[in-house]
Write an enzyme that holds these catalytic residues in place. Structure first.
Site, mmCIF file in Angstrom:
data_model
loop_
_atom_site.group_PDB
_atom_site.id
_atom_site.type_symbol
_atom_site.label_atom_id
_atom_site.label_comp_id
_atom_site.label_asym_id
_atom_site.label_seq_id
_atom_site.Cartn_x
_atom_site.Cartn_y
_atom_site.Cartn_z
ATOM 1 N N ASP A 105 0.876 -1.168 0.000
ATOM 2 C CA ASP A 105 0.000 0.000 0.000
ATOM 3 C C ASP A 105 0.914 1.219 0.000
ATOM 4 O OD1 ASP A 105 -2.249 1.662 0.163
ATOM 5 O OD2 ASP A 105 -2.212 1.637 2.349
ATOM 6 N N GLU B 221 -1.427 -1.429 -4.926
ATOM 7 C CA GLU B 221 -2.586 -0.598 -5.225
ATOM 8 C C GLU B 221 -2.241 0.446 -6.288
ATOM 9 O OE1 GLU B 221 -5.701 0.668 -2.141
ATOM 10 O OE2 GLU B 221 -4.356 2.398 -2.304
ATOM 11 N N ASP C 110 -2.643 1.517 7.068
ATOM 12 C CA ASP C 110 -1.752 1.212 5.944
ATOM 13 C C ASP C 110 -1.352 -0.260 5.957
ATOM 14 O OD1 ASP C 110 -1.363 4.068 5.015
ATOM 15 O OD2 ASP C 110 -0.668 4.194 7.086
#
Length: 158
Positions: A7, A67, A139
């Site tokens: 992430d 992502e 996160d």
């Protein structure tokens, strides 16, 4: 198969490593790379690169799931986030690990059945699917979700 989920973020880059065997998932490790906010931009990117590089050397993942950066209202923020993402991707690619990219809504939908799930819903599903995972930050939780989403979607790729 061992998957590393990333992430990306300029201040907090979440990461997670899971092992999969069919529909079985096993939590390995997770955490957050924390560049110093007062460091120069290039130094923060180098911190992300070195952190992800070290994770690859330590955990030896077979694949990466990351992502995709979404475009927000502030193009400067979007561009900076894209740089953080690129630093992580180059570290992964430097180890010849395939990188799989997913939109945030696709990750959320794969995990929670709702493309606009909030952080709490994602956290709850992560804890349900991987009880050994105890993410301390959003996160970290998102990185676990990214790895899990790839494990689920990989079953349907040809």
């Amino acid at each position: 198969m061992r998957i590393i989920g990333i992430d990306p973020g300029l201040l907090h880059t979440g990461w997670a490593v899971i092992d999969t065997n069919g529909s079985e998932y096993h939590y390995v490790a997770s955490g957050v790379i924390l560049p110093k906010p007062r460091d120069e931009f290039a130094v923060r990117l180098a911190t992300i690169f070195r952190g992800v590089n070290e994770l690859c050397e330590t955990f030896k993942p077979d694949e990466c799931s990351i992502e995709i950066t979404f475009v927000n209202k502030n193009p400067t923020t979007t561009l900076a986030l894209g740089h953080a993402r690129a630093a992580a991707m180059v570290a992964i690619a430097n180890h010849d690990i395939p990188v799989n990219e997913y939109e945030p809504n696709k990750i959320k939908k794969t995990l929670t059945s709702a493309g606009h799930a909030d952080k709490d819903q994602v956290y709850k599903m992560v804890r349900m699917l991987l009880p050994a995972a105890k993410p301390k930050t959003p996160d970290e939780s998102d990185a676990i979700a990214i790895a899990l989403a790839h494990a689920n979607m990989k079953k349907f790729k040809f």
